[in-house]
Design an enzyme around this catalytic site. Structure first.
Site, short mmCIF file in Angstrom:
data_model
loop_
_atom_site.label_atom_id
_atom_site.label_comp_id
_atom_site.label_asym_id
_atom_site.label_seq_id
_atom_site.Cartn_x
_atom_site.Cartn_y
_atom_site.Cartn_z
N THR A 87 0.83 -1.21 0.00
CA THR A 87 0.00 0.00 0.00
C THR A 87 0.86 1.26 0.00
O THR A 87 0.38 2.32 -0.37
CB THR A 87 -0.90 0.02 1.26
OG1 THR A 87 -0.10 -0.41 2.38
CG2 THR A 87 -2.08 -0.93 1.11
N GLY A 133 17.43 -10.74 3.35
CA GLY A 133 16.53 -11.47 2.45
C GLY A 133 15.35 -12.11 3.17
O GLY A 133 14.66 -12.95 2.61
N GLY A 183 12.79 -10.38 4.43
CA GLY A 183 11.62 -9.49 4.44
C GLY A 183 11.57 -8.65 5.70
O GLY A 183 10.51 -8.15 6.08
N LEU A 184 12.72 -8.47 6.37
CA LEU A 184 12.75 -7.69 7.61
C LEU A 184 13.50 -6.37 7.42
O LEU A 184 13.94 -5.75 8.38
CB LEU A 184 13.38 -8.53 8.73
CG LEU A 184 12.63 -9.83 9.04
CD1 LEU A 184 13.40 -10.67 10.06
CD2 LEU A 184 11.22 -9.54 9.56
N SER A 185 13.66 -5.97 6.17
CA SER A 185 14.24 -4.66 5.84
C SER A 185 15.67 -4.48 6.30
O SER A 185 16.03 -3.45 6.88
CB SER A 185 13.38 -3.53 6.39
OG SER A 185 12.20 -3.49 5.69
N SER A 186 16.49 -5.47 6.01
CA SER A 186 17.92 -5.29 6.27
C SER A 186 18.43 -4.09 5.48
O SER A 186 19.34 -3.39 5.93
CB SER A 186 18.70 -6.55 5.90
OG SER A 186 18.44 -6.91 4.57
N ASP A 222 9.57 1.06 4.84
CA ASP A 222 10.65 0.45 5.62
C ASP A 222 11.54 1.52 6.24
O ASP A 222 11.95 1.43 7.41
CB ASP A 222 11.51 -0.47 4.74
CG ASP A 222 10.68 -1.49 4.01
OD1 ASP A 222 9.51 -1.71 4.39
OD2 ASP A 222 11.19 -2.07 3.02
C1 GLA Z 1 9.07 -3.96 0.58
C2 GLA Z 1 9.25 -2.50 0.19
C3 GLA Z 1 8.24 -1.61 0.90
C4 GLA Z 1 6.82 -2.14 0.74
C5 GLA Z 1 6.78 -3.63 1.07
C6 GLA Z 1 5.43 -4.22 0.78
O1 GLA Z 1 9.39 -4.13 1.93
O2 GLA Z 1 10.55 -2.06 0.51
O3 GLA Z 1 8.35 -0.29 0.41
O4 GLA Z 1 6.33 -1.87 -0.55
O5 GLA Z 1 7.74 -4.37 0.35
O6 GLA Z 1 4.48 -3.71 1.63
#
Ligand code: GLA
Length: 403
Positions: free
Chosen positions: A36, A143, A145-148, A193
């Protein structure tokens, strides 16, 4: 050795001296509101205790050198005024430097652009963009999905903002991180993120309006309710610089154009009947995910405030179904993690982050951590998947200077 100590040690190996300071920024999980952000919509992430540390110090020339524990300790060094020849990375191409180095170097590049010089090599405040050495060590799983990546960006941006005396606020630093990710690394991601990593607070999620960047803290009260949040990292690696993420973003832009609005934020659940008549099935399902997900974020915030964390389970489950069936960004490992957690008694569960791999979260009873973890691990084994990495998280502090 902690990641903080590792960053200091790496810095000393590189330079032969102690760093001027150490800055850090956390990874994040998203409670709800997926894909979103780049649709100008709503998200509800929180920062996690896992952090990335940047030990940094000034040098007397105009060069920047970065080194990290990800990359076999191989430093990458360029002149600061060379950054403009490296970035932006043309769409679809690999960065001109090793990908991990494109994050910190991209931040340095974007930070310079955000603080126009008042003459050769000076910023608005009159400080020189002096050379800098940065050593990065991270405890955020890569990798997963925790925004490293946002954690590297946040730690680097915080360090440079102090060392270069650029005095930018947290939102400006989040924008700089996103610019590095979009234009230096080449991943067309949104702002969630970076904002979560910059603004995180203990015990709170960040309710962010991605159009205005208006951010409000929402108490999640997980511990008070006797609950825990479990991360189930599937260890299926993903990258948002390629493939599916970009395609989903394009479908959303197509959907918004068909509806005649600037972004899908401007389409409501009541408009979906009209949308269905105007677009092909795939585009419609992508649109339906975004529109219903925005509503679920709003509903989750209201529910948390009025009824507490125990009441948000169905919203999490509905979010996962929408990502699996309409947005089609889940993978069998994520579905297995979610289904196994729910079967073992989780109150709610959903994949988190961009999808195509990475992690799912489950909201569970605090005394159920072992049972749910065992059930998920057993279902992974029965499905022939590699063992997941399972741990609990609590909302934690955002970017800061540590020493
Ligand atoms: C990744 C992207 C974010 C967001 C999510 C999905 O983490 O970096 O900006 O789009 O996917 O919600």
């Amino acid at each position: 050795m902690t990641a903080l100590q590792q960053s200091a040690e790496l810095f000393e190996q590189l330079t032969g001296r102690a760093p001027d300071g150490i800055w850090s920024a956390p990874g994040r999980v998203n409670l709800i509101g997926e894909h979103t952000d780049y649709n100008d919509g709503f998200v509800l992430p929180f920062a996690i205790p896992h952090r990335t540390y940047a030990a940094a110090g000034m040098r007397d020339d105009g060069r920047i050198r970065v080194v990290s524990t990800f990359a076999g300790d191989q430093p990458v060094e360029v002149a600061l005024d060379e950054l403009a020849t490296l970035f932006p990375t043309p769409t679809g191409e690999e960065p001109a430097v090793a990908e991990w180095a494109a994050y910190p170097l991209g931040v340095a590049w974007a930070l310079q652009l955000a603080t126009p010089s008042t003459g050769s090599g000076t910023t608005r405040s009159g400080t020189q963009f002096k050379g800098v050495d940065i050593a990065i060590a991270s405890e955020v799983p890569v990798g997963a999905g925790l925004s490293s990546s946002a954690a590297i960006e946040g730690a680097t941006a915080s360090a440079l903002n102090d060392l270069w005396d650029t005095a930018l606020d947290r939102t400006a630093l989040a924008r700089i991180g996103r610019r590095a990710e979009n234009e230096a690394v080449g991943a067309p991601t949104g702002i969630m993120d970076q904002m979560a990593s910059m603004l995180g607070e203990p015990d709170a999620a960040i309710f962010l309006d991605c159009r205005t960047l208006d951010a409000n803290l929402v108490q999640v009260g997980i511990a008070e309710a006797g609950l825990a949040i479990l991360i189930m990292d599937t260890r299926v690696q993903h990258s948002h610089a390629t493939g599916g993420y970009r395609e989903r973003r394009e479908a959303c832009e197509r959907g918004a154009a068909i509806m005649g609005v600037p972004a899908l934020r401007d389409v409501s659940v009541a408009d979906l009947g009209r949308a269905e008549k105007l677009m092909d099935d795939v585009t419609f399902r992508r649109v339906r995910h975004i529109v219903t997900e925005n509503q679920r974020v709003l509903d989750t915030v209201t529910t948390l405030r009025e009824r507490g964390a125990r009441a948000i389970g169905d919203l999490l489950v509905a979010s996962h179904a929408s990502m699996r069936d309409d947005f089609e960004i889940s993978v069998p490992e994520l579905d297995t993690a979610v289904d196994a957690a729910l079967a073992a008694g989780a109150i709610g569960a959903r994949m988190t982050g961009g999808g195509f791999g990475g992690a799912a979260i489950a909201l569970i009873e605090r005394d159920g951590v072992q049972a749910v973890s065992d059930a998920v691990t057993a279902d992974f084994a029965a499905s022939g998947f590699a063992a997941p990495h399972i741990f609990t998280v609590t909302p934690a502090a955002g970017a800061r200077r540590d020493t």
